[in-house]
Scaffold this active site. Structure first.
Site, PDB file in Angstrom:
ATOM      1  CB  CYS A  59      -0.888   0.020   1.237  1.00 41.52           C
ATOM      2  SG  CYS A  59      -2.062  -1.343   1.318  1.00 41.52           S
ATOM      3  CD  GLU A  61      -1.920   3.847   3.613  1.00 37.97           C
ATOM      4  OE1 GLU A  61      -3.089   4.142   3.901  1.00 37.97           O
ATOM      5  OE2 GLU A  61      -1.636   3.040   2.695  1.00 37.97           O
ATOM      6  CB  CYS A  93      -5.805  -1.834   4.493  1.00 37.22           C
ATOM      7  SG  CYS A  93      -4.042  -2.254   4.466  1.00 37.22           S
ATOM      8  CB  CYS A  96      -1.649   0.287   6.256  1.00 37.26           C
ATOM      9  SG  CYS A  96      -1.054  -0.081   4.599  1.00 37.26           S
TER      10      CYS A  96
END
Length: 131
Positions: A59, A61, A93, A96
């Site tokens: 992701c 992040e 999510c 993360c």
């Protein structure tokens, strides 16, 4: 347990704008659909995009954590993710949330939509964790 929320200040709007700019200009096709921006403790803004792959690429992040480290920004204060195609702020999510909490237990995360955008402590997004 009472969740503590904070009003967004000017610096946080700058983060949202930075992530939105990256989402508009760097997210192309299906491989890069999310952008993230974080403010380092020294005031720098670091940005990144996700690296989608059917095997579960990272992701935005998580890519941002690596990008920040390459720039010597090891302490992050606030983070936000923004989706491409005008999707706005997107909360992290579960994976993360756990990684962000493990790396930065005092991190603030920008969440919410439109005029309801706010910052919350990462601990509020992952209640009952060991930290």
């Amino acid at each position: 347990m009472t969740t503590q929320t904070h009003r967004i200040d000017h610096v946080d709007h700058a983060l949202i704008q930075a992530a939105a700019h990256v989402a508009r200009t760097r997210c192309r096709g299906d491989n890069h659909t999310m952008a993230a921006a974080a403010r380092a403790r020294d005031g720098r803004i670091v940005t990144a995009v996700n690296a989608y792959h059917f095997t579960g690429g990272p992701c935005a992040e998580l890519v941002l954590i690596g990008a920040a480290a390459t720039q010597g920004a090891y302490e992050l204060d606030t983070i936000v993710a923004v989706g491409d195609r005008g999707r706005g702020v997107v909360p992290p999510c579960g994976r993360c949330r756990q990684v962000l909490l493990d790396y930065f237990p005092a991190l603030e995360v920008i969440v919410g939509k439109d005029d309801r955008v706010r910052t919350v402590p990462i601990t509020d997004l992952l209640p009952g964790s060991h930290i």
